[in-house]
Write a protein that holds these residues in place. Structure first.
Motif, PDB file in Angstrom:
ATOM      1  N   TYR A 418      25.860  36.477  42.985  1.00  0.00           N
ATOM      2  CA  TYR A 418      24.219  36.790  43.011  1.00  0.00           C
ATOM      3  C   TYR A 418      23.942  37.448  44.704  1.00  0.00           C
ATOM      4  CZ  TYR A 418      24.208  34.026  39.139  1.00  0.00           C
ATOM      5  OH  TYR A 418      24.429  33.415  37.777  1.00  0.00           O
ATOM      6  N   CYS A 419      23.189  38.314  44.970  1.00  0.00           N
ATOM      7  CA  CYS A 419      23.045  38.781  46.349  1.00  0.00           C
ATOM      8  C   CYS A 419      21.578  38.443  46.373  1.00  0.00           C
ATOM      9  CB  CYS A 419      23.107  40.490  46.171  1.00  0.00           C
ATOM     10  SG  CYS A 419      21.753  41.134  45.453  1.00  0.00           S
ATOM     11  N   PRO A 420      21.068  38.223  47.622  1.00  0.00           N
ATOM     12  CA  PRO A 420      19.900  37.890  48.186  1.00  0.00           C
ATOM     13  C   PRO A 420      18.625  38.630  47.175  1.00  0.00           C
ATOM     14  CG  PRO A 420      21.170  38.574  50.067  1.00  0.00           C
ATOM     15  CD  PRO A 420      21.732  38.871  48.869  1.00  0.00           C
ATOM     16  N   ASP A 421      18.797  39.799  46.695  1.00  0.00           N
ATOM     17  CA  ASP A 421      17.903  40.291  45.975  1.00  0.00           C
ATOM     18  C   ASP A 421      17.925  39.908  44.439  1.00  0.00           C
ATOM     19  OD1 ASP A 421      16.843  41.697  48.225  1.00  0.00           O
ATOM     20  OD2 ASP A 421      18.017  43.522  47.852  1.00  0.00           O
ATOM     21  N   GLY A 422      18.669  39.091  44.050  1.00  0.00           N
ATOM     22  CA  GLY A 422      18.875  38.785  42.847  1.00  0.00           C
ATOM     23  C   GLY A 422      19.470  39.420  41.883  1.00  0.00           C
ATOM     24  N   HIS A 423      20.407  40.574  42.268  1.00  0.00           N
ATOM     25  CA  HIS A 423      21.101  41.078  41.257  1.00  0.00           C
ATOM     26  C   HIS A 423      22.418  40.464  41.013  1.00  0.00           C
ATOM     27  CE1 HIS A 423      19.567  44.531  44.168  1.00  0.00           C
ATOM     28  NE2 HIS A 423      18.711  44.574  43.049  1.00  0.00           N
ATOM     29  N   VAL A 424      22.756  40.811  39.781  1.00  0.00           N
ATOM     30  CA  VAL A 424      23.944  39.976  39.280  1.00  0.00           C
ATOM     31  C   VAL A 424      25.224  40.745  39.084  1.00  0.00           C
ATOM     32  CG1 VAL A 424      24.888  38.533  37.378  1.00  0.00           C
ATOM     33  CG2 VAL A 424      22.622  38.602  37.654  1.00  0.00           C
ATOM     34  N   ALA A 433      31.103  43.102  47.399  1.00  0.00           N
ATOM     35  CA  ALA A 433      29.740  43.366  47.382  1.00  0.00           C
ATOM     36  C   ALA A 433      29.108  43.512  46.189  1.00  0.00           C
ATOM     37  CB  ALA A 433      29.857  45.027  48.162  1.00  0.00           C
ATOM     38  N   CYS A 434      27.503  43.624  46.359  1.00  0.00           N
ATOM     39  CA  CYS A 434      26.745  43.537  44.999  1.00  0.00           C
ATOM     40  C   CYS A 434      26.942  44.892  44.507  1.00  0.00           C
ATOM     41  CB  CYS A 434      25.176  43.304  45.502  1.00  0.00           C
ATOM     42  SG  CYS A 434      23.970  43.801  44.069  1.00  0.00           S
ATOM     43  N   THR A 435      27.045  44.700  43.167  1.00  0.00           N
ATOM     44  CA  THR A 435      27.242  46.326  42.474  1.00  0.00           C
ATOM     45  C   THR A 435      26.101  46.954  42.275  1.00  0.00           C
ATOM     46  OG1 THR A 435      27.374  45.167  40.411  1.00  0.00           O
ATOM     47  CG2 THR A 435      29.353  45.654  41.036  1.00  0.00           C
ATOM     48  N   THR A 436      24.731  46.413  42.670  1.00  0.00           N
ATOM     49  CA  THR A 436      23.609  47.306  42.358  1.00  0.00           C
ATOM     50  C   THR A 436      23.300  47.768  43.817  1.00  0.00           C
ATOM     51  OG1 THR A 436      23.023  45.612  40.795  1.00  0.00           O
ATOM     52  CG2 THR A 436      21.375  47.000  41.619  1.00  0.00           C
ATOM     53  N   CYS A 437      23.216  46.936  44.907  1.00  0.00           N
ATOM     54  CA  CYS A 437      22.659  47.191  46.228  1.00  0.00           C
ATOM     55  C   CYS A 437      23.803  47.099  47.240  1.00  0.00           C
ATOM     56  CB  CYS A 437      21.625  46.332  46.589  1.00  0.00           C
ATOM     57  SG  CYS A 437      22.019  44.618  46.996  1.00  0.00           S
ATOM     58  N   GLY A 438      24.888  46.796  47.106  1.00  0.00           N
ATOM     59  CA  GLY A 438      26.091  46.986  47.978  1.00  0.00           C
ATOM     60  C   GLY A 438      25.759  45.938  48.984  1.00  0.00           C
TER      61      GLY A 438
HETATM   62 ZN   LIG Z   1      21.937  43.324  45.190  1.00  0.00          ZN
END
Ligand SMILES: [Zn+2]
Ligand SMILES: [Zn+2]
Length: 879
Positions: A418-424, A433-438
């Motif tokens: 999980y990234c700080p923005d809650g993307h999984v 890196a987060c696959t949604t926001c990097g």
């Molecule tokens: Zn993210």
């Protein structure tokens, strides 16, 4: 051959030799139809061999050894389970002894400790399984957390996630407040308990009345967020849309309508506690009622509830809420005892609390279970016994989504970040890196997967999946899966779902269900009852063969429990001794090598009979094993070997075995050796050690393990050959038995030969054709002849298979004196019976004497009656 068979010196030697010589190792066969594979249910790495393991491994080994002897490439695959909770608890306990708590140590250091523990102490059970003689391919041993299996678990998770079959959601989980983890539905044991059903009252907020509700867990009312009624219930129709007031915190709770409410239960109005009851959770989802979690992880009332209850344990809270309701005049009544079902933790037996434990991962089973049900329905997977198919199907139909998150440190970590923005981010390799926001700030999910998530992959992950290995191609689907019914759902059902979804085929063709091992009286084995039989101890005392044999012989299929006693194990040991002694007798005369049956015309009637019986035994064993019926198979060998081969066959052949005529002697030795050698092979899968030890003495091969399996249809018509001999046999057997009994009852000296006369209307009798010599010798008779008249003074008279047999024993025993002796004993028996009956008829005795004294008196009556009946029969025999 030593005169005594000593399993303690023979068995460990063979257990080691078999492994050393690689006999258990399976190759990948060129022709896939030659492949035969069974995996063991991986035992917990913390485990010790118990009778449940012993029965499973015995039955599997029977199938595997037989398949191997049938020239299949038989792979029996061993391994162990990391056993999430169980192992974590063991290591936590160790740490506590050192004064260290898991959380102080930190996750990484703790997991290192568990690995250390596993390497040092784990797997004690492996040695114990080896000692049983289990022919597992140890070169292929696996562990549910070894490198290959870690990868398999990740691939399975990611694939299902990508297919939408794994999701993350906030749902109620079955929470164990003691182990502090969620559990799957199958890990919850439902038990009927005596609780109470309490009725209390919510006042309407507008002061116009009240609504009564019932509950078995009144403390949960602290988390009520509404009242639900059935939309068509006339009693409450006017109230829908109004609110009631919570007596402790003043909240107004809406009254809602929902079809799920049963108007016939309780008052027809139900309190809704979405955070602590699954049905209520679903009502809340439909009606929009909020959730209010009032319990912490240890099932204590938390700060969301009314202040006066904060911090109370759930049972104290139950009492306190009830008292508070009484004070306010809101308590209506209680039904006690009220029998209802309560879920308990399968590990620690705490009551399960349905609880919102935050976001957890789930497997959506709807799409997985359809094909798994279909495979059982259309017969691609066969259940033995068949009735388990139905149980399986109906269980599967009710299956709900599977919570696979466990709040533990030991296990397969969930591959989600999980990234700080809650993307999984769910990924095969740890992502950067987060696959949604990097975002590079990623944190992995702290939970591990349910242990069953990895063991459901066992039939194919152990063969190399997800890679297309030659092993996977050859040995998947497995042949059979042998298990007790207690893990049919927990494990077997999940293997079928995941096998079909991930490995593209059913995991095994046959599911063989055996009963649970209980004590000799059918009671569950438990420490508190002190009736636990430790297979390790039994193996040390009586040998693995004895334990295996007694388990196989008791293993009737299905839910029938297996009543194991020390006596039955000793019975197995006596059987090993019997085989040993029989083999000694035969091998004294048989010089070794491949036994050769003499030409048919040289076979005597008893030999033909024995060959035919042997052939029938082979057919019976094969038929039973084809149906996975282990008990009848073991019983058939036992009966043939003990009774037909040893008690009758060897007795009848003894003289010929020591004949001065060399041909007779050699023929007899060959016939007996031929049957012995084949019977050893037939028995080998059940009793591998004693059979190998004896078979070696034939000097016809490296190991009995790799010798051919006796098939019923082979060996040129012994049944036809023995038809006549088998037809006369029942008469011969009964005649010899009757004469022997007569001799012993009437104390005829064993050296005295007596005559036997069979009363026949004609002279064409063949009731014992071919067995004359055997009858004479076994019955201690000087002659056997046919007579036409039954009128024979001075003769005793027996009835054998409806025929009259005369024994002219007037010269041997004093018939008059014998009659007098029997009459006297009869009178004694009768007066004994009368005395006891009189005593029992006396009410003073019957009602006042201790129970066991009365019982003893009753038994006296029965004994005297039996004795009198027998004596009367004997008197009648004397004419
Ligand atoms: Zn993210
Ligand atoms: Zn628990």
């Amino acid at each position: 051959m030593p005169s005594r068979y000593d399993p303690a010196s023979v068995e460990p030697r063979w257990a080691e030799t078999w492994v050393e010589r690689g006999y258990f190792h399976a190759q990948v066969p060129e022709d896939p139809s030659d492949a035969y594979c069974i995996v063991i249910p991986p035992p917990n790495v913390t485990g010790r061999l118990h009778v449940g393991h012993a029965i499973g491994r015995t039955l599997e080994d029977v199938l595997i050894r037989r398949a191997r002897m049938q020239r299949r490439e038989a792979l029996w695959l061993p391994g162990m389970d990391h056993a999430g909770i169980a192992t974590q608890v063991v290591v936590e306990r160790e740490l506590r002894k050192e004064g260290v708590e898991r959380r102080e140590l930190g996750r990484e250091a703790f997991v290192d400790r568990v690995w250390e523990w596993k390497e040092r102490y784990g797997g004690e059970i492996v040695g114990q399984i080896k000692r049983m003689g289990a022919s597992l391919d140890w070169e292929r041993e696996r562990f549910t957390m070894d490198e290959g299996l870690v990868r398999a678990v990740r691939v399975a998770f990611v694939r299902w996630y990508e297919q939408g079959l794994i999701y993350r959601g906030e749902r109620l989980v079955n929470w164990c407040p003691t182990d502090q983890t969620g559990l799957s539905d199958s890990e919850v044991e439902h038990e009927e308990v005596d609780g109470e059903l309490l009725t209390f009252r919510y006042p309407l907020s507008d002061g116009t009345g009240h609504v009564d509700v019932v509950t078995t867990r009144v403390e949960t009312m602290l988390g009520d967020t509404g009242i639900a009624v059935h939309p068509d219930d006339p009693r409450y129709r006017e109230l829908i849309g109004k609110t009631v007031r919570h007596p402790f915190d003043g909240r107004d709770l809406p009254i809602v309508a929902d079809e799920a409410v049963d108007p016939a239960f309780g008052t027809g109005a139900v309190k809704v506690t979405p955070a602590h009851d699954l049905t209520d959770f679903e009502i809340a989802q439909r009606t929009g009622l909020p959730s209010m979690n009032i319990l912490d992880a240890e099932a204590r009332i938390n700060e969301h509830a009314a202040e006066e209850f904060y911090g109370l344990g759930r049972y104290d809270a139950r009492q306190a809420v009830r008292e508070a309701l009484e004070k306010l005049g809101l308590f209506v009544g209680v039904e006690h005892p009220y029998r209802h079902s309560v879920g308990h933790c399968y590990r620690c037996h705490s009551e399960i609390e349905p609880w919102m434990s935050g976001l957890q991962w789930f497997v959506a089973v709807e799409d997985l279970k359809r094909p798994a049900i279909e495979a059982a329905r259309d017969g691609r997977i066969t259940f033995w016994p068949e009735r388990w198919r139905k149980a399986y199907v109906s269980w599967m139909e009710g299956l709900r989504d599977w919570n696979i998150s466990r709040q533990l440190w030991w296990g397969h970590r969930i591959p989600a970040w999980y990234c700080p923005d809650g993307h999984v981010t769910v990924a095969l390799e740890d992502p950067d890196a987060c696959t949604t926001c990097g975002s590079g700030e990623l944190e992995q999910d702290p939970d591990v997967l349910d242990t069953w998530f990895s063991s459901q992959l066992w039939p194919f992950s152990t063969l190399g999946w997800p890679d297309e290995t030659p092993e996977l191609r050859a040995f998947y689907p497995n042949a059979a899966l042998v298990t007790g019914y207690e893990i049919l759902y927990l494990w077997v059902a999940r293997m079928i779902m995941s096998g079909m979804s991930l490995a593209g085929d059913i995991p095994f063709r046959d599911v063989v269900i055996h009963g649970l091992v209980r004590d000799g009286h059918g009671r569950k084995m438990s420490k508190s009852l002190g009736n636990v039989i430790d297979p390790n101890e039994m193996i040390d005392l009586h040998g693995a063969d004895a334990v295996r044999f007694s388990l196989a012989r008791l293993a009737t299929g299905g839910q029938q429990d297996i009543p194991l006693s020390v006596d039955s194990i000793q019975g197995g040991r006596s059987f090993a001794n019997k085989i040993w002694n029989a083999a000694r007798l035969v091998l004294q005369e048989f010089p070794g090598g491949e036994p050769q049956l003499p030409p048919e015309d040289r076979l005597t009637a008893p030999q033909r009979w024995l060959l035919a019986r042997h052939q029938r035994c082979v057919a019976e064993v094969n038929g039973a094993l084809d149906r996975f019926e282990f008990a009848p198979a073991a019983q058939a060998i036992y009966r043939f070997f003990w009774s037909e081969f040893c008690d009758w066959g060897l007795e009848m052949e003894k003289d010929r075995l020591r004949s001065d005529d060399e041909t007779v002697r050699a023929d007899t030795a060959n016939v007996l050796a031929w049957i012995l050698e084949r019977t050893l092979r037939l028995l080998h899968p059940v009793m591998p050690f004693v059979t190998e030890e004896i078979w070696q003495r034939f000097g016809i091969g490296e190991t009995i393990m790799r010798s051919p399996w006796p098939e019923a249809d082979a060996s040129a018509g012994h049944e036809a050959l023995g038809v006549e001999a088998e037809a006369v046999w029942p008469f011969v057997e009964e005649l010899v038995t009757a004469v022997r009994r007569f001799r012993s009852e009437h104390q005829v000296p064993s050296k005295t030969r007596i005559e036997i006369r069979l009363v026949r209307g004609d002279n064409e009798d063949s009731r014992f054709a071919g067995f004359e010599q055997e009858i004479l010798r076994l019955a201690g008779a000087s002659s056997i002849e046919l007579v036409s008249s039954a009128d024979a003074p001075g003769s005793a008279r027996l009835v054998v298979q409806g025929e009259t047999v005369l024994l002219p024993v007037g010269d041997v025993i004093d018939l008059a004196a014998e009659r007098a002796r029997l009459a006297k004993r009869l009178a004694e028996a009768e007066s004994e019976r009368e005395r006891a009956e009189k005593k029992l008829a006396n009410p003073g005795f019957r009602d006042q004497a201790p129970e066991d004294v009365v019982l003893a008196e009753r038994q006296k009556v029965e004994r005297a009656e039996r004795e009198a009946a027998a004596l009367q029969e004997q008197l009648a025999e004397l004419g």
